[in-house]
Design a protein around this motif. Structure first.
Motif, PDB file in Angstrom:
ATOM      1  N   MET A  91       8.852   6.376   4.226  1.00 33.94           N
ATOM      2  CA  MET A  91       9.752   6.628   5.512  1.00 33.94           C
ATOM      3  C   MET A  91       9.319   7.756   6.328  1.00 33.94           C
ATOM      4  N   LEU A  92       8.048   8.242   5.645  1.00 34.47           N
ATOM      5  CA  LEU A  92       7.708   9.606   6.361  1.00 34.47           C
ATOM      6  C   LEU A  92       6.250   9.682   6.860  1.00 34.47           C
ATOM      7  N   ARG A  93       5.782  10.384   7.880  1.00 35.10           N
ATOM      8  CA  ARG A  93       4.468  10.430   8.249  1.00 35.10           C
ATOM      9  C   ARG A  93       3.819  11.640   7.533  1.00 35.10           C
ATOM     10  N   THR A  94       4.858  12.684   7.372  1.00 35.28           N
ATOM     11  CA  THR A  94       4.358  13.874   6.678  1.00 35.28           C
ATOM     12  C   THR A  94       3.886  13.446   5.114  1.00 35.28           C
ATOM     13  N   PRO A  95       2.796  13.866   4.476  1.00 39.89           N
ATOM     14  CA  PRO A  95       2.382  13.519   3.313  1.00 39.89           C
ATOM     15  C   PRO A  95       3.035  14.157   2.215  1.00 39.89           C
ATOM     16  N   ILE A  96       3.452  13.484   1.275  1.00 37.02           N
ATOM     17  CA  ILE A  96       4.094  14.028   0.065  1.00 37.02           C
ATOM     18  C   ILE A  96       3.241  14.660  -1.032  1.00 37.02           C
ATOM     19  N   CYS A  97       3.495  15.728  -1.351  1.00 33.16           N
ATOM     20  CA  CYS A  97       2.747  16.305  -2.491  1.00 33.16           C
ATOM     21  C   CYS A  97       3.378  16.473  -3.860  1.00 33.16           C
ATOM     22  N   LEU A  98       2.791  15.978  -4.744  1.00 35.19           N
ATOM     23  CA  LEU A  98       3.758  16.225  -5.958  1.00 35.19           C
ATOM     24  C   LEU A  98       3.369  17.122  -6.938  1.00 35.19           C
ATOM     25  N   ASP A  99       4.131  17.760  -7.483  1.00 31.89           N
ATOM     26  CA  ASP A  99       4.014  19.048  -8.485  1.00 31.89           C
ATOM     27  C   ASP A  99       4.646  18.609  -9.743  1.00 31.89           C
ATOM     28  N   GLU A 100       5.954  18.865  -9.801  1.00 29.70           N
ATOM     29  CA  GLU A 100       6.523  18.609 -11.250  1.00 29.70           C
ATOM     30  C   GLU A 100       6.296  17.306 -11.946  1.00 29.70           C
ATOM     31  N   SER A 101       6.046  16.104 -10.958  1.00 27.01           N
ATOM     32  CA  SER A 101       5.922  14.877 -11.681  1.00 27.01           C
ATOM     33  C   SER A 101       4.670  14.717 -12.191  1.00 27.01           C
ATOM     34  N   ILE A 102       3.638  15.400 -11.743  1.00 25.78           N
ATOM     35  CA  ILE A 102       2.426  15.286 -12.237  1.00 25.78           C
ATOM     36  C   ILE A 102       2.052  16.186 -13.577  1.00 25.78           C
ATOM     37  N   THR A 103       2.312  15.471 -14.580  1.00 29.66           N
ATOM     38  CA  THR A 103       1.853  16.050 -16.055  1.00 29.66           C
ATOM     39  C   THR A 103       0.909  15.709 -16.660  1.00 29.66           C
ATOM     40  N   SER A 104       0.234  14.760 -16.154  1.00 32.45           N
ATOM     41  CA  SER A 104      -0.986  14.235 -16.930  1.00 32.45           C
ATOM     42  C   SER A 104      -1.811  13.428 -15.834  1.00 32.45           C
ATOM     43  N   LEU A 105      -3.228  13.182 -16.419  1.00 32.34           N
ATOM     44  CA  LEU A 105      -3.844  12.265 -15.430  1.00 32.34           C
ATOM     45  C   LEU A 105      -3.172  11.133 -15.241  1.00 32.34           C
ATOM     46  N   ALA A 106      -2.581  10.403 -16.290  1.00 30.85           N
ATOM     47  CA  ALA A 106      -1.915   9.014 -16.022  1.00 30.85           C
ATOM     48  C   ALA A 106      -0.984   9.150 -14.838  1.00 30.85           C
ATOM     49  N   ARG A 107      -0.244  10.250 -15.019  1.00 36.55           N
ATOM     50  CA  ARG A 107       0.955  10.258 -13.689  1.00 36.55           C
ATOM     51  C   ARG A 107       0.139  10.383 -12.447  1.00 36.55           C
ATOM     52  N   ALA A 108      -0.930  11.247 -12.356  1.00 36.12           N
ATOM     53  CA  ALA A 108      -1.769  11.184 -11.136  1.00 36.12           C
ATOM     54  C   ALA A 108      -2.313   9.788 -10.762  1.00 36.12           C
ATOM     55  N   GLN A 109      -2.667   9.176 -11.646  1.00 29.85           N
ATOM     56  CA  GLN A 109      -3.176   7.626 -11.488  1.00 29.85           C
ATOM     57  C   GLN A 109      -2.184   6.749 -11.046  1.00 29.85           C
ATOM     58  N   ASP A 110      -0.743   7.047 -11.269  1.00 29.89           N
ATOM     59  CA  ASP A 110       0.426   6.257 -11.072  1.00 29.89           C
ATOM     60  C   ASP A 110       0.763   6.611  -9.578  1.00 29.89           C
ATOM     61  N   MET A 111       0.560   7.969  -9.342  1.00 29.02           N
ATOM     62  CA  MET A 111       1.200   8.293  -7.828  1.00 29.02           C
ATOM     63  C   MET A 111      -0.174   7.673  -6.854  1.00 29.02           C
ATOM     64  N   ILE A 112      -1.210   7.602  -7.245  1.00 29.17           N
ATOM     65  CA  ILE A 112      -2.232   7.121  -6.349  1.00 29.17           C
ATOM     66  C   ILE A 112      -1.920   5.578  -6.153  1.00 29.17           C
ATOM     67  N   THR A 113      -1.869   4.852  -7.323  1.00 29.64           N
ATOM     68  CA  THR A 113      -1.673   3.412  -7.364  1.00 29.64           C
ATOM     69  C   THR A 113      -0.445   3.040  -6.592  1.00 29.64           C
ATOM     70  N   LEU A 114       0.591   3.856  -6.684  1.00 29.90           N
ATOM     71  CA  LEU A 114       1.807   3.302  -6.195  1.00 29.90           C
ATOM     72  C   LEU A 114       2.144   4.038  -4.663  1.00 29.90           C
ATOM     73  N   GLY A 115       1.122   4.827  -4.476  1.00 28.22           N
ATOM     74  CA  GLY A 115       1.684   5.516  -3.027  1.00 28.22           C
ATOM     75  C   GLY A 115       2.506   6.244  -3.012  1.00 28.22           C
TER      76      GLY A 115
END
Ligand code: OSB
Ligand code: MG
Length: 373
Positions: free
Chosen positions: A233-257
């Motif tokens: 819904m946004l042009r502004t990039p989202i940056c995750l902080d709290e949600s990234i607790t591991s490499l796996a969560r970083a992979q999830d973020m990238i995979t799911l956009g």
């Protein structure tokens, strides 16, 4: 070879020069757990646990971390030899779930011990290359848009390269718009610390045309999937902080956009090994990272500055100088920022790069325990 024989754990209290308000709470004083790790070869190093007084950033607090370090984390490293500090986190993950800030405090201290033992700067030990790092400031929620505008004016005059505005529902669009109107080209971003849901994301959409560098962690602290819907819904990039607790969560973020940037805080992900893994994975996938902060003392800052010297740290870090937080820091020299908004990585000093002021720490200590095998 690393072998930790004892850890001295203490709590200090450091009053902040001004209260720091985020959507989930206000901090006026930092209760900080500091560790001094002693190695069998006689080397020692200090580290810091970033857990705060209350569980309003993650579920950890200084008191849960104190318990976890004393009962599980420290006993797990005592009596073991490690070839390298990069091997420690995997051992701490065996059988012990969570408590990542507690694990990080010990794990990072072991990187500090290794750098000291080898006589190399911590930044070089982890493969850092940047000699100076651009600095951003994180401005707490203010009483009015006009007051926030003045804070931003002062921060820009000091040289800060990025201005992060804390937001929450009701203290968002008017505040950020006022700042943007006054400073049309300033590098601005907004951090919500989980204060929104997809249903009330209208405020974020309303700020989408303000040319913000990013929205940091708008939705829930453990969410990935809804952030992916919001990012669409946004042009502004989202940056995750709290949600990234591991490499796996970083992979999830990238995979799911679910986001296009990550704020790495080593304390949040269990230490340097996991931070390095996230950094490398993001670099390989073209996702920039930057270094967050947790209102650390100068000891924790030393680790963050070293980490931020890695090649994929592409945005200014929340690495404000000591004087922004404290009347007096616990390290010498204190952390400073140049007039053009840069912090210098101490590549000429072995170990963590600053001298710990033990007398000052003694004077601030409210409890201490020595843990050993
Ligand atoms: O969300 O990045 C955050 C401080 C405490 C808890 C969470 C956050 C912060 C900051 C401060 O933004 C950054 C700093 O150390 O200057
Ligand atoms: Mg944040």
């Amino acid at each position: 070879m690393l072998e930790i024989t004892s850890i001295t754990l203490r709590e200090i209290r450091l009053p902040l020069r001004e209260p720091f308000r985020i959507s989930s709470g206000t901090m006026t004083e930092r209760r900080i757990a500091l560790l001094e790790l002693h190695d069998a070869s006689g080397v020692s190093a200090w580290s810091e646990c970033v857990a705060d007084d209350t569980p309003n950033y993650t579920s950890e607090t200084i008191d849960t971390a104190w318990l976890a370090i004393s009962n599980w984390v420290a006993p797990r490293v005592f009596g073991r030899t490690f070839d390298a500090p990069g091997d420690v986190f995997a051992v701490l993950e065996q059988d012990f779930r969570g408590h990542l800030m507690a694990k990080a405090a010990v794990e990072m201290g072991m990187w500090g011990v290794e750098a000291t033992r080898l006589g190399v700067p911590l930044a070089r030990l982890i493969g850092g290359t940047r000699q100076t790092i651009p600095v951003g400031i994180s401005l707490g929620i203010q009483a009015s848009p006009a007051q926030l505008v003045e804070k931003v004016r002062a921060a820009l005059a000091e040289g800060y390269r990025k201005i992060k505005l804390k937001i929450m529902p009701g203290k968002d669009v008017d505040f950020v718009r006022a700042v943007r109107a006054e400073f049309p080209t300033a590098p601005l971003m907004a951090d919500a610390n989980n204060a929104y849901t997809v249903d009330d994301a209208g405020a974020l959409v309303a700020m989408d045309d303000l040319n913000l560098m990013m929205f940091e962690q708008p939705l829930a602290w453990e969410d990935i999937v809804r952030h992916a819907s919001l990012q669409k819904m946004l042009r502004t990039p989202i940056c995750l902080d709290e949600s990234i607790t591991s490499l796996a969560r970083a992979q999830d973020m990238i995979t799911l956009g679910a986001g296009r940037l990550i704020n790495i805080k080593p304390g949040r992900v269990g230490g340097f090994a996991e931070s390095l893994a996230i950094h490398d994975y993001c670099e390989a996938h073209g996702v920039p990272v930057w270094c967050g902060g947790m209102l650390e003392s100068g000891i924790g800052r030393a680790y963050n500055v070293a980490l931020a010297s890695l090649s994929n740290f592409h945005k200014p870090g929340d690495l404000s100088p000591s004087a922004r937080y404290w009347a007096e820091d616990v390290v010498t020299p204190e952390w400073t920022m140049s007039t053009d908004g840069m912090v210098t990585v101490p590549f000429d000093t072995p170990g963590i790069g600053v001298t710990v002021n033990v007398d000052r720490i003694d004077a601030l200590t409210v409890r201490t325990v020595t843990l050993n095998r």
